[in-house]
Design an enzyme around this catalytic site. Structure first.
Site, PDB file in Angstrom:
ATOM      1  N   ASP A 164      -7.184  -2.836  -5.986  1.00  0.00           N
ATOM      2  CA  ASP A 164      -8.460  -2.438  -5.364  1.00  0.00           C
ATOM      3  C   ASP A 164      -8.299  -0.951  -5.047  1.00  0.00           C
ATOM      4  O   ASP A 164      -8.003  -0.572  -3.920  1.00  0.00           O
ATOM      5  CB  ASP A 164      -8.671  -3.276  -4.096  1.00  0.00           C
ATOM      6  CG  ASP A 164      -9.983  -2.977  -3.414  1.00  0.00           C
ATOM      7  OD1 ASP A 164     -10.914  -2.507  -4.083  1.00  0.00           O
ATOM      8  OD2 ASP A 164     -10.074  -3.203  -2.183  1.00  0.00           O
ATOM      9  N   CYS A 191     -15.145  -0.077  -5.348  1.00  0.00           N
ATOM     10  CA  CYS A 191     -16.465  -0.188  -4.712  1.00  0.00           C
ATOM     11  C   CYS A 191     -17.265   1.055  -5.112  1.00  0.00           C
ATOM     12  O   CYS A 191     -17.921   1.679  -4.293  1.00  0.00           O
ATOM     13  CB  CYS A 191     -16.376  -0.358  -3.198  1.00  0.00           C
ATOM     14  SG  CYS A 191     -15.550   0.988  -2.349  1.00  0.00           S
ATOM     15  N   ASP A 220       0.870  -1.183   0.000  1.00  0.00           N
ATOM     16  CA  ASP A 220       0.000   0.000   0.000  1.00  0.00           C
ATOM     17  C   ASP A 220       0.902   1.227   0.000  1.00  0.00           C
ATOM     18  O   ASP A 220       1.942   1.232   0.669  1.00  0.00           O
ATOM     19  CB  ASP A 220      -0.907   0.015   1.246  1.00  0.00           C
ATOM     20  CG  ASP A 220      -2.087   0.948   1.074  1.00  0.00           C
ATOM     21  OD1 ASP A 220      -3.221   0.452   0.899  1.00  0.00           O
ATOM     22  OD2 ASP A 220      -1.884   2.180   1.103  1.00  0.00           O
TER      23      ASP A 220
HETATM   24  C1  LIG Z   1     -10.045   0.830  -1.498  1.00  0.00           C
HETATM   25  S1  LIG Z   1      -8.689   0.950  -0.435  1.00  0.00           S
HETATM   26  C2  LIG Z   1      -8.150  -0.701  -0.317  1.00  0.00           C
HETATM   27  C3  LIG Z   1      -9.015  -1.594   0.546  1.00  0.00           C
HETATM   28  C4  LIG Z   1      -8.397  -2.935   0.779  1.00  0.00           C
HETATM   29  N1  LIG Z   1      -8.008  -3.598  -0.449  1.00  0.00           N
HETATM   30  C5  LIG Z   1      -9.290  -3.853   1.589  1.00  0.00           C
HETATM   31  O1  LIG Z   1      -9.841  -4.824   1.045  1.00  0.00           O
HETATM   32  O2  LIG Z   1      -9.433  -3.607   2.776  1.00  0.00           O
HETATM   33  C6  LIG Z   1      -7.482   1.688  -1.434  1.00  0.00           C
HETATM   34  C7  LIG Z   1      -6.073   1.708  -0.862  1.00  0.00           C
HETATM   35  O3  LIG Z   1      -5.206   2.209  -1.880  1.00  0.00           O
HETATM   36  C8  LIG Z   1      -4.140   2.863  -1.260  1.00  0.00           C
HETATM   37  N2  LIG Z   1      -3.488   3.716  -2.273  1.00  0.00           N
HETATM   38  C9  LIG Z   1      -3.761   4.986  -2.639  1.00  0.00           C
HETATM   39  N3  LIG Z   1      -2.939   5.387  -3.621  1.00  0.00           N
HETATM   40  C10 LIG Z   1      -2.113   4.361  -3.894  1.00  0.00           C
HETATM   41  C11 LIG Z   1      -1.039   4.154  -4.803  1.00  0.00           C
HETATM   42  N4  LIG Z   1      -0.646   5.107  -5.654  1.00  0.00           N
HETATM   43  N5  LIG Z   1      -0.414   2.969  -4.790  1.00  0.00           N
HETATM   44  C12 LIG Z   1      -0.803   1.983  -3.950  1.00  0.00           C
HETATM   45  N6  LIG Z   1      -1.816   2.119  -3.056  1.00  0.00           N
HETATM   46  C13 LIG Z   1      -2.465   3.285  -3.030  1.00  0.00           C
HETATM   47  C14 LIG Z   1      -4.786   3.612  -0.121  1.00  0.00           C
HETATM   48  O4  LIG Z   1      -3.835   3.913   0.892  1.00  0.00           O
HETATM   49  C15 LIG Z   1      -5.861   2.616   0.339  1.00  0.00           C
HETATM   50  O5  LIG Z   1      -5.428   1.851   1.415  1.00  0.00           O
END
Ligand SMILES: C[S@@+](CC[C@H](N)C(=O)[O-])C[C@H]1O[C@@H](n2cnc3c(N)ncnc32)[C@H](O)[C@@H]1O
Length: 389
Positions: free
Chosen positions: A289, A342, A249
């Site tokens: 995700d 989502c 992440d």
């Molecule tokens: C929708 S949430 C993920 C939820 C998680 N997969 C779950 O099932 O609990 C999106 C995540 O993407 C991360 N994020 C945001 N920008 C990102 C990037 N450029 N690269 C990787 N992760 C990122 C955020 O910190 C966040 O935790």
């Protein structure tokens, strides 16, 4: 607390939210000062506040004022309860309705009021959902279902139902997902139930489970959950097959609970810092995700619905494309890239898949699916691509 005192507490909290405070923060602040409130009172106040937050605009219309008091008057009218029965002024009850309040209030008429959506979003919501838009907006105004995923490393659906029942939690199998249970009674006991504490069940939305089930897995595959956050998706994949799961992440702090959750589930997951991605890859499957509007899940976090602005949506669409580009580079030839949100908005779903199909050279679209907001699950979307070379 009496039911009327609970309504008065909700009114005060809603006024703080109206003043710009986040719902959770306003609730926590109230709870800290309300030592007299028992767990049932806190749950009842929380329910009032969240429900009013979901129906922020329609309740204000029905109650005749954009205030905590107006919204709770509207909430009672929406439930067919005469507010005068609780607004008595006795003890800690709200003050009785004055003549203006008794006269004020009307059913919501404009779309934003009726659908409980920000005005700027109504067009995109309708364009994305077509005939299903009205029903989806109404479903976003109701409490979200509580759903569980049974961890097949620890037991099956029947064993989970039995163990949950011993803790007073009743749950029934969910259609359309292999390991899903819908909680029908005592959802507040889940977090303290032995089935949850020993990793037999995890809280996970039904559509999110179904979306993960679209990913074919083979023993020994290496899978990267690129936006792992709390790790719900990584855990679902690791529970299904003997695969090697890595979690990453951009904000590693979001993954802080993941090692404990993985240990509880008997599902080994390796956390990866960004600088180790390239040397650890490539991966057979990379799941993105991505951060999104969360519009498919707004009944769980209704603040998102009111705080989102058009510029935020444009910014997140840009981030989603950056993530797709970064993550695609980590997929092995012949491997699979899975994009998931989502969200129910086309700009975050189909339009992003089309953008990637157009700009990502050497990729073939494999599958695209959306789940509507329903009584059993949130709105969810996935698109799969195969790396041809
Ligand atoms: C929708 S949430 C993920 C939820 C998680 N997969 C779950 O099932 O609990 C999106 C995540 O993407 C991360 N994020 C945001 N920008 C990102 C990037 N450029 N690269 C990787 N992760 C990122 C955020 O910190 C966040 O935790």
């Amino acid at each position: 607390m009496t039911p009327a005192a609970q309504v008065q507490a909700a009114i005060e909290i809603l006024d703080r939210i109206d003043g710009g405070m986040a719902t959770e923060k306003a609730l926590t602040g109230w709870a800290r000062g309300a030592r007299y409130a028992g767990s049932r009172d806190r749950a009842a106040v929380r329910d009032h506040v969240f429900q009013a937050r979901r129906c922020w605009r329609s309740y204000a219309c029905l109650g005749g004022a954009e205030t905590g008091r107006g919204r709770m008057i509207g909430a009672l009218r929406a439930s067919g309860i005469d507010p005068a029965t609780l607004f008595t002024g006795e003890g800690y009850a709200p003050a009785p309705l004055d003549a203006d309040e008794r006269e004020a209030g009307a059913p919501p008429r404009v779309d934003g009021d009726r659908l409980n959506l920000p005005d700027w979003l109504v067009g995109a919501f309708r364009a994305s959902l077509g005939d299903a838009a009205e029903e989806a907006a109404q479903l976003l105004c109701a409490r979200a279902p509580a759903t569980l995923r049974v961890n097949r490393r620890k037991g099956d659906i029947g064993a989970a139902q039995e163990m949950l029942a011993r803790d007073g939690v009743r749950a029934v199998p969910l259609d359309g997902v292999r390991f899903g249970l819908q909680v029908t009674d005592n959802e507040r006991r889940i977090a303290s139930s032995s089935s949850y504490l020993n990793g037999l069940v995890e809280l996970q939305d039904a559509s999110s489970q179904a979306a993960m089930e679209t990913i074919p897995l083979e023993p020994g595959q290496r899978i990267l959950d690129y936006c792992a956050g709390g790790g719900g998706k990584a855990l679902a994949l690791a529970a299904r097959e003997d695969v090697e799961v890595f979690a990453h992440d951009a904000n590693p702090d979001r993954m802080r609970d993941l090692p404990v959750r993985a240990a509880r589930a008997d599902a080994p997951i390796t956390l990866l810092a960004t600088e180790r991605l390239a040397e650890t890859g490539p991966f057979d499957i990379v799941l993105c995700d991505v951060p999104c509007s969360g519009s498919g899940a707004w009944r769980r976090s209704p603040d998102g619905k009111w705080l989102l602005e058009n510029k935020d949506l444009e910014a997140v669409v840009h981030v989603q494309r950056e993530i797709l580009t970064e993550a695609a580079a980590l997929v092995a030839p012949g491997g699979r890239l899975v994009y998931a949100t989502c969200s129910v908005l086309q700009s975050e779903n189909e339009e992003q898949a089309a953008w990637f199909a157009h700009h990502g050279e050497g990729w073939s679209p494999l599958l695209e699916r959306r789940w509507p907001i329903s009584r059993t699950g949130d709105g969810f979307y996935v698109a799969h691509f195969r790396r041809d070379c």
